[in-house]
Scaffold this motif. Structure first.
Motif, mmCIF file in Angstrom:
data_model
loop_
_atom_site.group_PDB
_atom_site.id
_atom_site.type_symbol
_atom_site.label_atom_id
_atom_site.label_comp_id
_atom_site.label_asym_id
_atom_site.label_seq_id
_atom_site.Cartn_x
_atom_site.Cartn_y
_atom_site.Cartn_z
ATOM 1 N N MET A 27 0.825 -1.229 0.000
ATOM 2 C CA MET A 27 0.000 0.000 0.000
ATOM 3 C C MET A 27 0.846 1.260 0.000
ATOM 4 N N VAL A 28 2.105 1.143 -0.378
ATOM 5 C CA VAL A 28 2.936 2.346 -0.320
ATOM 6 C C VAL A 28 3.294 2.824 -1.722
ATOM 7 N N LYS A 29 3.563 4.112 -1.798
ATOM 8 C CA LYS A 29 3.967 4.730 -3.061
ATOM 9 C C LYS A 29 5.309 4.162 -3.510
ATOM 10 N N GLY A 30 5.494 3.984 -4.790
ATOM 11 C CA GLY A 30 6.793 3.548 -5.314
ATOM 12 C C GLY A 30 7.096 2.087 -5.023
ATOM 13 N N SER A 31 6.070 1.314 -4.624
ATOM 14 C CA SER A 31 6.305 -0.088 -4.260
ATOM 15 C C SER A 31 6.801 -0.903 -5.466
ATOM 16 N N VAL A 32 7.803 -1.720 -5.218
ATOM 17 C CA VAL A 32 8.374 -2.557 -6.282
ATOM 18 C C VAL A 32 8.647 -3.951 -5.736
ATOM 19 N N GLN A 33 8.896 -4.882 -6.639
ATOM 20 C CA GLN A 33 9.179 -6.264 -6.242
ATOM 21 C C GLN A 33 10.689 -6.479 -6.296
ATOM 22 N N HIS A 34 11.339 -6.472 -5.130
ATOM 23 C CA HIS A 34 12.783 -6.730 -5.114
ATOM 24 C C HIS A 34 13.092 -8.214 -4.964
ATOM 25 N N THR A 35 12.211 -8.912 -4.231
ATOM 26 C CA THR A 35 12.484 -10.323 -3.929
ATOM 27 C C THR A 35 11.994 -11.203 -5.070
ATOM 28 N N PRO A 36 12.842 -12.058 -5.591
ATOM 29 C CA PRO A 36 12.389 -12.942 -6.672
ATOM 30 C C PRO A 36 11.146 -13.745 -6.273
ATOM 31 N N SER A 37 10.236 -13.880 -7.201
ATOM 32 C CA SER A 37 8.961 -14.569 -6.954
ATOM 33 C C SER A 37 8.534 -15.194 -8.277
ATOM 34 N N LEU A 38 7.501 -16.022 -8.213
ATOM 35 C CA LEU A 38 7.039 -16.655 -9.455
ATOM 36 C C LEU A 38 6.468 -15.622 -10.450
ATOM 37 N N PRO A 39 5.639 -14.671 -9.999
ATOM 38 C CA PRO A 39 5.182 -13.650 -10.977
ATOM 39 C C PRO A 39 6.344 -12.859 -11.575
ATOM 40 N N ALA A 40 7.349 -12.542 -10.750
ATOM 41 C CA ALA A 40 8.503 -11.784 -11.272
ATOM 42 C C ALA A 40 9.253 -12.628 -12.303
ATOM 43 N N ALA A 41 9.404 -13.915 -12.019
ATOM 44 C CA ALA A 41 10.084 -14.811 -12.970
ATOM 45 C C ALA A 41 9.310 -14.839 -14.290
ATOM 46 N N MET A 42 7.981 -14.908 -14.180
ATOM 47 C CA MET A 42 7.149 -14.970 -15.386
ATOM 48 C C MET A 42 7.305 -13.676 -16.197
ATOM 49 N N LEU A 43 7.296 -12.536 -15.496
ATOM 50 C CA LEU A 43 7.434 -11.251 -16.204
ATOM 51 C C LEU A 43 8.790 -11.144 -16.886
ATOM 52 N N LEU A 44 9.843 -11.583 -16.222
ATOM 53 C CA LEU A 44 11.177 -11.495 -16.850
ATOM 54 C C LEU A 44 11.287 -12.444 -18.040
ATOM 55 N N LEU A 45 10.634 -13.605 -17.939
ATOM 56 C CA LEU A 45 10.634 -14.529 -19.093
ATOM 57 C C LEU A 45 9.973 -13.874 -20.302
ATOM 58 N N PHE A 46 8.775 -13.312 -20.093
ATOM 59 C CA PHE A 46 8.065 -12.706 -21.225
ATOM 60 C C PHE A 46 8.771 -11.457 -21.739
ATOM 61 N N ALA A 47 9.447 -10.734 -20.829
ATOM 62 C CA ALA A 47 10.217 -9.568 -21.296
ATOM 63 C C ALA A 47 11.320 -10.032 -22.240
ATOM 64 N N ALA A 48 11.930 -11.171 -21.917
ATOM 65 C CA ALA A 48 12.981 -11.714 -22.785
ATOM 66 C C ALA A 48 12.389 -12.132 -24.127
#
Ligand code: AKG
Ligand code: FE2
Length: 339
Positions: free
Chosen positions: A105-126
């Motif tokens: 719930m905070v401004k500027g929130s980002v995902q620093h810790t690797p997670s399954l959604p983050a892995a999926m996003l990086l795969l599709f970005a590639a």
């Protein structure tokens, strides 16, 4: 479906590349999804402690090639031509949405810790190109949270919950992303927050004669958000560029204005047609929306956050189809554009 061709609404012959359902979402069979999930979870096993670790981004690029051919083909064909809507929704990807922590719930929130959604996003970005982000926005993190923030309800940005008007992402920037990926982790409580897209290929034929010409003249200025430095509108630009029959467009309803009366009335007509003809999608957990930022604007309907840890939560990653073009904005050939 392979081997067939059809002529789409922009008159181009295209091989159909994925079994889109009536709502325009691509759904893979359970075997394909399981294989994709396995590739993402293997990638997660290789993660260090940061999503933005360049070694993990390298891993994601390599791992993409191990993904199911059907998924890679969808992405490859979308890169070649993003179709009449310039957007794609890949339905219900395996991200283990049941195991999520509370919605930030905070401004500027980002995902620093690797997670399954983050892995999926990086795969599709590639698959789409390479991931990158802007230092001035969400601290340059590659995977960013799109969540409503208390006190920010009225903001024209992804922390708000009033209607978010149509925009090209980072319309003011010479190296705006080619693709915006939005992965749904959690929908809003009432299931009304609709991601909206409007493609120039749908809008163009509906414009009055003369409006196209007006939109092609460099008579528009787009303001950069304050986080990108002292307020400035940059140089005047055209809204439509490229081939008049299949142009790119660049426009932010909240930040672009015409500098002549003709330009102002062309923009007003454009916005009116976009609002009359957009496509709306209620994203469900695991749904990944990919917007071709060259030809499609996006926005979002209003919704009511409760700030109870169960609010709407998307994660966003930008993909650049040719990272080399922004090399002088990225020190050390990193993934962050610093200007
Ligand atoms: O909340 C949404 O559905 C879209 C938000 C948005 O425009 C963005 O994060 O770039
Ligand atoms: Fe956006």
């Amino acid at each position: 479906m392979e081997g067939n061709t059809h002529v789409n609404s922009v008159g181009m012959t295209q091989a159909p590349y994925a079994p889109a359902t009536a709502d325009g979402t691509v759904r893979y069979d359970s075997r394909t999804l399981a294989r994709l999930g396995q590739v993402a979870s293997d990638l997660l096993d290789h993660a260090g402690d940061r999503v933005d670790d360049p070694a993990w981004v390298d891993h994601a690029r390599h791992a993409w090639e191990d993904g199911p051919a059907e998924v890679r083909r969808t992405v490859r064909e979308f890169r070649r031509h993003s179709g009449p809507d310039g957007s794609l929704v890949l339905g219900r990807l395996p991200i283990n949405a049941r195991a999520l922590p509370p919605t930030p719930m905070v401004k500027g929130s980002v995902q620093h810790t690797p997670s399954l959604p983050a892995a999926m996003l990086l795969l599709f970005a590639a698959g789409l190109g390479d991931p990158a982000a802007f230092a001035a926005e969400k601290s340059g993190a590659l995977v960013q949270d799109v969540v409503p923030v208390p006190g920010q309800e009225e903001v024209q940005g992804n922390v708000g919950s009033v209607e978010l008007t149509f925009h090209t992402e980072n319309a003011f920037h010479p190296h705006r992303p080619d693709y915006v990926m939005l992965m749904c982790l959690r929908p809003d409580h009432e299931g009304v927050a609709e991601l909206r897209t409007s493609c120039v290929r749908r809008v163009l034929p509906l414009l009055k004669p003369g409006t196209r010409e007006a939109l092609g003249r460099p008579e528009y200025v787009t303001e950069a958000p304050p986080s990108f430095g002292p307020a400035g509108e940059g140089t005047a630009h055209a809204v439509l560029t490229g081939d008049p029959d299949d142009p790119d467009w660049c426009f932010d309803e909240a930040a672009t204005r015409g500098v002549t009366p003709q330009a102002r009335s062309a923009l007003a007509e454009l916005a009116e047609v976009a609002h009359r003809t957009y496509t709306g999608v209620l994203l469900r957990p695991g749904d990944l929306a990919v917007v071709d930022n060259r030809v499609t604007l996006h926005g979002r309907s209003a919704f009511t956050p409760r700030y109870d840890g169960r609010d709407r939560w998307l994660q966003r990653t930008f993909a650049f189809s040719d990272l080399r073009r922004s090399r002088d904005h990225r020190p050390g050939d990193g993934a962050v554009l610093v200007k």
